[in-house]
Structures are given as structure tokens and as C-alpha cells.
Design a protein around this motif. Structure first.
Motif, PDB file in Angstrom:
ATOM      1  N   ALA A   1      32.154  14.286  35.295  1.00 54.07           N
ATOM      2  CA  ALA A   1      32.314  15.643  35.825  1.00 54.07           C
ATOM      3  C   ALA A   1      32.981  16.864  34.952  1.00 54.07           C
ATOM      4  N   ALA A   2      33.674  16.169  33.685  1.00 49.89           N
ATOM      5  CA  ALA A   2      34.309  17.079  32.940  1.00 49.89           C
ATOM      6  C   ALA A   2      33.204  18.070  31.991  1.00 49.89           C
ATOM      7  N   LYS A   3      31.944  17.481  32.026  1.00 45.21           N
ATOM      8  CA  LYS A   3      30.748  18.122  31.485  1.00 45.21           C
ATOM      9  C   LYS A   3      30.224  19.432  32.037  1.00 45.21           C
ATOM     10  N   GLN A   4      30.532  19.671  33.487  1.00 46.13           N
ATOM     11  CA  GLN A   4      30.138  20.484  34.427  1.00 46.13           C
ATOM     12  C   GLN A   4      31.229  21.801  34.261  1.00 46.13           C
ATOM     13  N   LEU A   5      32.295  21.628  33.549  1.00 46.11           N
ATOM     14  CA  LEU A   5      33.277  22.646  33.319  1.00 46.11           C
ATOM     15  C   LEU A   5      32.394  23.495  32.057  1.00 46.11           C
ATOM     16  N   ALA A   6      31.888  23.008  31.354  1.00 44.85           N
ATOM     17  CA  ALA A   6      31.348  23.939  30.370  1.00 44.85           C
ATOM     18  C   ALA A   6      30.483  24.780  30.686  1.00 44.85           C
ATOM     19  N   ILE A   7      29.876  24.763  31.910  1.00 45.00           N
ATOM     20  CA  ILE A   7      28.844  26.073  32.380  1.00 45.00           C
ATOM     21  C   ILE A   7      29.701  27.197  32.883  1.00 45.00           C
ATOM     22  N   LEU A   8      31.042  26.787  33.498  1.00 48.35           N
ATOM     23  CA  LEU A   8      31.805  27.923  34.112  1.00 48.35           C
ATOM     24  C   LEU A   8      32.225  28.932  33.093  1.00 48.35           C
ATOM     25  N   SER A   9      32.349  30.168  33.569  1.00 51.62           N
ATOM     26  CA  SER A   9      32.925  31.247  32.894  1.00 51.62           C
ATOM     27  C   SER A   9      34.367  31.282  33.255  1.00 51.62           C
ATOM     28  N   THR A  10      35.047  31.883  32.501  1.00 49.04           N
ATOM     29  CA  THR A  10      36.492  32.253  32.516  1.00 49.04           C
ATOM     30  C   THR A  10      36.695  32.867  33.945  1.00 49.04           C
ATOM     31  N   GLU A  11      35.708  33.901  34.507  1.00 47.58           N
ATOM     32  CA  GLU A  11      36.058  34.587  35.696  1.00 47.58           C
ATOM     33  C   GLU A  11      35.892  33.605  36.941  1.00 47.58           C
ATOM     34  N   GLN A  12      34.851  32.687  36.805  1.00 45.90           N
ATOM     35  CA  GLN A  12      34.684  31.508  37.821  1.00 45.90           C
ATOM     36  C   GLN A  12      35.989  30.576  37.842  1.00 45.90           C
ATOM     37  N   LYS A  13      36.429  30.269  36.727  1.00 42.06           N
ATOM     38  CA  LYS A  13      37.427  29.221  36.880  1.00 42.06           C
ATOM     39  C   LYS A  13      38.823  29.958  37.282  1.00 42.06           C
ATOM     40  N   ASN A  14      39.201  31.061  37.057  1.00 45.59           N
ATOM     41  CA  ASN A  14      39.944  31.998  37.634  1.00 45.59           C
ATOM     42  C   ASN A  14      39.915  32.051  39.130  1.00 45.59           C
ATOM     43  N   THR A  15      38.640  32.406  39.666  1.00 47.35           N
ATOM     44  CA  THR A  15      38.514  32.645  40.997  1.00 47.35           C
ATOM     45  C   THR A  15      38.904  31.246  41.944  1.00 47.35           C
TER      46      THR A  15
ATOM     47  N   GLN B   1      59.619  25.984  49.224  1.00 51.15           N
ATOM     48  CA  GLN B   1      59.855  26.890  47.974  1.00 51.15           C
ATOM     49  C   GLN B   1      59.141  26.240  46.936  1.00 51.15           C
ATOM     50  N   ARG B   2      59.429  24.926  46.653  1.00 48.16           N
ATOM     51  CA  ARG B   2      58.988  24.232  45.217  1.00 48.16           C
ATOM     52  C   ARG B   2      57.231  24.185  45.288  1.00 48.16           C
ATOM     53  N   ILE B   3      56.628  24.333  46.762  1.00 49.10           N
ATOM     54  CA  ILE B   3      55.130  24.201  46.738  1.00 49.10           C
ATOM     55  C   ILE B   3      54.857  25.570  46.829  1.00 49.10           C
ATOM     56  N   ASP B   4      55.525  26.608  46.861  1.00 45.56           N
ATOM     57  CA  ASP B   4      55.337  28.069  46.413  1.00 45.56           C
ATOM     58  C   ASP B   4      55.442  28.130  45.180  1.00 45.56           C
ATOM     59  N   GLU B   5      56.163  27.599  44.458  1.00 47.06           N
ATOM     60  CA  GLU B   5      56.477  27.764  42.673  1.00 47.06           C
ATOM     61  C   GLU B   5      55.203  26.870  42.301  1.00 47.06           C
ATOM     62  N   MET B   6      54.691  25.960  42.916  1.00 49.58           N
ATOM     63  CA  MET B   6      53.633  25.354  42.316  1.00 49.58           C
ATOM     64  C   MET B   6      52.278  26.230  42.361  1.00 49.58           C
ATOM     65  N   ALA B   7      52.465  26.917  43.413  1.00 47.57           N
ATOM     66  CA  ALA B   7      51.098  27.955  43.541  1.00 47.57           C
ATOM     67  C   ALA B   7      51.490  28.844  42.658  1.00 47.57           C
ATOM     68  N   LEU B   8      52.496  29.400  42.758  1.00 49.56           N
ATOM     69  CA  LEU B   8      52.713  30.500  41.664  1.00 49.56           C
ATOM     70  C   LEU B   8      52.254  30.198  40.029  1.00 49.56           C
ATOM     71  N   GLY B   9      52.591  29.139  39.698  1.00 47.98           N
ATOM     72  CA  GLY B   9      52.418  28.456  38.684  1.00 47.98           C
ATOM     73  C   GLY B   9      50.729  28.401  38.322  1.00 47.98           C
ATOM     74  N   VAL B  10      49.835  27.982  39.383  1.00 47.73           N
ATOM     75  CA  VAL B  10      48.344  27.963  39.388  1.00 47.73           C
ATOM     76  C   VAL B  10      48.041  29.554  39.045  1.00 47.73           C
ATOM     77  N   GLU B  11      48.458  30.381  40.092  1.00 45.26           N
ATOM     78  CA  GLU B  11      48.095  31.792  39.643  1.00 45.26           C
ATOM     79  C   GLU B  11      48.530  32.337  38.353  1.00 45.26           C
ATOM     80  N   LYS B  12      49.614  31.863  37.835  1.00 43.07           N
ATOM     81  CA  LYS B  12      50.038  32.302  36.501  1.00 43.07           C
ATOM     82  C   LYS B  12      48.879  31.685  35.428  1.00 43.07           C
ATOM     83  N   ILE B  13      48.533  30.575  35.673  1.00 43.18           N
ATOM     84  CA  ILE B  13      47.413  30.107  34.651  1.00 43.18           C
ATOM     85  C   ILE B  13      46.153  30.774  34.903  1.00 43.18           C
ATOM     86  N   ALA B  14      45.973  31.110  35.974  1.00 42.30           N
ATOM     87  CA  ALA B  14      44.686  31.689  36.210  1.00 42.30           C
ATOM     88  C   ALA B  14      44.678  33.356  35.602  1.00 42.30           C
ATOM     89  N   LYS B  15      45.792  33.631  35.524  1.00 46.43           N
ATOM     90  CA  LYS B  15      45.917  35.231  34.597  1.00 46.43           C
ATOM     91  C   LYS B  15      45.946  35.018  33.125  1.00 46.43           C
TER      92      LYS B  15
END
Length: 415
Positions: A14-28, A73-87
Motif C-alpha cells: 500500500a505504501a507504494k501508492q503514496l508515491a503517486i500522490l501530490s502534496t495537494e492531494q495528501k493535504n486534502t 477537547q482531546r479529540i479536537d486537539e487530535m484533529a487540530l494536529g492533523v490540520e497542522k500537518i496538512a499545512k
């Protein structure tokens, strides 16, 4: 093929399929993932409650239960962390030139994913989301083997992540949670060197030692966090008190909490009575050296060899040292290469402390609680490496990649 062999091979494929994704796709996809975590927080909390009920029934420690507990609150913090990674900037594909060599070949290095990363952790369900998002953005597949204490929570979080991956026509094996916490399966997992490239254990010292001893795969170690605050002779004592209380009492069951206060003897008589009052009010148990014991209403006296404990509770060690050199010697002996803090108004002393102390994070007049990937600008962390291969300190996106050489020529041959 066994369950573990199948999980490892599917993750590698499965990891090999990540190679074809653009940064924009991963962020979305990551933004969608954050939204899904919030939308399905109730289902995650229900699963977490089953883990908490079992933890209380099995009389787990307060520190373990704190790590295990999820809230809205901790789940929201998890989600915020994911959003930060996207940025965050995507390190994958970044190229740096090493220049044209005498032979005429042009040499470059390109940052690439590690491949498949295996996370082994205990009662930390937030690691499931953090590690999943970080590995996805950095182009790696990930196998998550959490402790049995957090299994329901981890599976619930993974279910949300799988739904998002499937929505974007990606294999759910990119983020795999081992569904059985059997120790025998863990041993088998650590032998899958053909399909897993790196193991990152995150938890107690016993877990780290077990993985290091038994793994056939390279291991990045995250040992205990015995973090010190050294209050220098030229410290601002109001600042020092703030650093102490925040580092010790804001959240006790985490690896960046303070476990030892080291005080220069020149300010001990003025500062330690204040410490006694503040820590008594905060219900912190004191373990003190013979010199410091007299400044506390109640203190357990420690011998020279009894320092270096990771309490993970409302408990702290206190030691008076003769000078700056004594503070460095104490930290060198009892520190765990995690995080060390100095409080001082002398910039030269601060600089020398940062140069001399062997720790992955060295703070000047700032709380040890900032030793965290999110707080240091990484978005989230997959762990804190206290060894130095290949990362040191909180590990973010770049630490989950390596570099390969790119060589361009015009028909050159070696003579």
C-alpha cells in the motif's frame, strides 16, 4: 501466511501508492480526516469509555489512565494536529545539490519516505491519529500496535481514518492497527524486516528495552523523560516558580513533565521556602537531598544514588548544587537525554548550558512542557528520540524521511 506477515506485506504494498500522490492531494485527505475525527467523536468516546472501564477494573495507575483518557477537547486537539500537518511543508521530493564533481557528474540528494514504519505504544490512543497522519504526509505506510489498554480506542480512530482513505480510493492498509495485542504477535511483528523499515516504540522503559532487545528491524528509542529544571544563582525567581509549577503540575503523566528541581546553593535559602509553600498547596510529594530537606515541612530524604526517577505523578526530587558545574554533573548522571531547562538572567550561562547539556531539547526560561512536536512547530510528533540515529528529539515529518543520491552525467565512465 500468518496474520502478521499479511499485515506487513499489505502495508508495504500500500505504501507504494503514496508515491503517486501530490502534496495537494495528501493535504486534502488530511483535512478530510480531521473533519471526520470531529464528526465521529461520539463513537470514539464510546470506545474509549470501554477502555477506561477496563483500566479502572484492572487498577491501572493514575498516570496510565490520564494517557488513556480521551475527551471531546482531546479529540479536537487530535484533529487540530492533523490540520497542522496538512499545512506543513512536504519534505518528500525536496532536492539539494551537492555540486558537479571533477568527473563532470552532477550529484544531488532527494528526500524520500522511509517505507513502512511500525509504531509500538501503550495507553496512548492519540498516537493512532498522530502517527497515521504524520506517516501519510511523509509518504510512509504505518503499522500501529497499541497496548491492550487502548485497543478499543485505537480501532475506533483507525476506522475513521480507513473510511477517509477508502473515500479517496486509497487502500486502508496504509494505516493498519494490529487487532490483537498478544505478545507473541508483537515478537513476530518485530521480525518482519523485509516489509517494515523502522520501529518506533513509545511508552515505558520496559517496553523500550523489550523492543530494542528483540527487534530484527532498526529501532528509534524513546526512553523515559527525567526532565530537570536548574535554577541558577542569577535566576528570576518568579519566572523559576512559574516554570516549576507548570512543568510539574499542569499534566503529570507525560514524558516532558519535570521530575527534578536543581537549585544553586546561593539562592536556595530564598527560593526553597517559596517552593515548599507552592508545592505543598499543589499537593506535590517532595523527595529532597540532605541539604534541601530542611527547607520543607515534609520531605523524603534521597541518597546520592536515588535520583533519576521518572515519577509521572505529583512527586518531584529536589537537589541543591554548589555551582553551575555541579548542575551539569547532576544532569549528565541522572538525565535521560529528553528535555532540560535552565532559569537564568545571564545569557552567557544560558548559552553554555545549551552547549554542554546532552539532551534532545534544551530550554532557557521556558517550560519543559513545550518539548512537544506540536509546540515546536512540527504539527504533531510520532515520538521523541532520545538516541541519535537518525533523529534526536521530537520527530516530525522530516524525521520520517531519508535522502537518496541522484546522479546525472553525460556518458562519463570511471577510469
Amino acid at each position: 501466511m500468518s496474520l502478521i506477515e499479511e499485515l506487513a506485506k499489505n502495508a508495504s504494498k500500500a505504501a507504494k501508492q503514496l508515491a503517486i500522490l501530490s502534496t495537494e492531494q495528501k493535504n486534502t485527505i488530511l483535512v478530510e480526516l480531521a473533519s471526520a475525527l470531529r464528526a465521529q467523536s461520539e463513537e470514539i468516546l464510546q470506545a474509549n469509555q470501554r477502555d477506561l472501564d477496563a483500566a479502572k477494573h484492572n487498577h491501572l495507575s493514575a498516570a496510565m489512565i490520564d494517557r488513556l483518557t480521551l475527551t471531546t477537547q482531546r479529540i479536537d486537539e487530535m484533529a487540530l494536529g492533523v490540520e497542522k500537518i496538512a499545512k506543513l511543508p512536504d519534505p518528500v521530493g525536496n532536492i539539494r545539490e551537492l555540486g558537479r564533481q571533477p568527473s563532470g557528474i552532477l550529484v544531488k540528494k532527494m528526500r524520500v519516505p522511509l517505507g513502512v514504519i511500525c509504531m509500538i505504544y501503550e495507553a496512548r490512543p492519540n498516537v493512532t491519529a498522530d502517527a497515521g497522519a504524520l506517516c501519510f504526509k511523509s509518504g510512509n505506510g504505518v503499522i500501529l500496535r497499541g497496548g491492550k489498554e487502548a485497543l478499543n480506542s485505537s480501532l475506533a480512530i483507525a476506522k475513521v481514518m480507513h473510511q477517509v482513505l477508502i473515500k479517496f480510493n486509497l487502500p486502508e492498509e496504509l494505516i493498519t492497527v494490529v487487532p490483537d495485542p498478544d505478545r507473541a504477535l508483537l515478537l513476530e511483528l518485530m521480525q518482519q524486516k523485509d516489509d517494515i523499515d523502522l520501529i518506533i516504540p513509545r511508552g515505558g522503559e520496559g517496553l523500550i528495552e523489550f523492543v530494542t532487545k528483540n527487534s530484527a528491524i532498526p529501532v528509534i528509542q524513546h526512553f523515559k523523560g527525567v526532565c530537570h529544571l536548574y535554577v541558577d544563582a542569577e535566576a528570576d525567581l518568579d519566572i523559576a516558580m512559574g516554570l516549576l509549577l507548570n512543568g510539574k503540575t499542569q499534566r503529570t503523566g507525560v514524558c516532558n513533565a519535570l521530575e527534578c528541581l536543581v537549585v544553586h546553593r546561593d539562592i536556595a535559602r530564598e527560593f526553597l521556602p517559596q517552593v515548599n509553600k507552592a508545592l505543598t498547596q499543589a499537593q506535590v510529594r517532595i523527595n529532597a537531598c540532605h541539604q534541601a530537606e530542611k527547607y520543607f515541612d515534609t520531605a523524603n530524604v534521597l541518597s546520592e544514588n536515588e535520583f533519576g526517577e521518572e515519577y509521572l505523578s505529583l512527586e518531584i526530587a529536589v537537589r541543591i548544587v554548589d555551582d553551575f558545574t555541579g548542575a551539569l554533573a547532576h544532569i549528565d548522571r541522572f538525565g535521560s537525554h529528553h528535555t532540560e531547562v535552565i532559569c537564568t538572567k545571564n545569557s552567557d550561562t544560558a548559552t553554555l548550558f545549551q552547549q554542554c547539556v546532552d539532551a534532545s531539547v534544551v530550554m532557557v526560561n521556558a517550560s519543559s512542557r513545550f518539548s512537544d512536536g506540536g509546540q515546536l512547530g512540527l504539527g504533531a510528533e510520532i515520538g521523541i528520540a532520545t538516541t541519535k540515529l537518525h533523529a534526536y528529539g521530537p520527530m516530525g515529518l522530516e524525521s520520517l524521511t531519508t535522502e537518496k543520491y541522484l546522479v546525472e552525467g553525460e556518458g562519463q565512465i570511471r577510469t
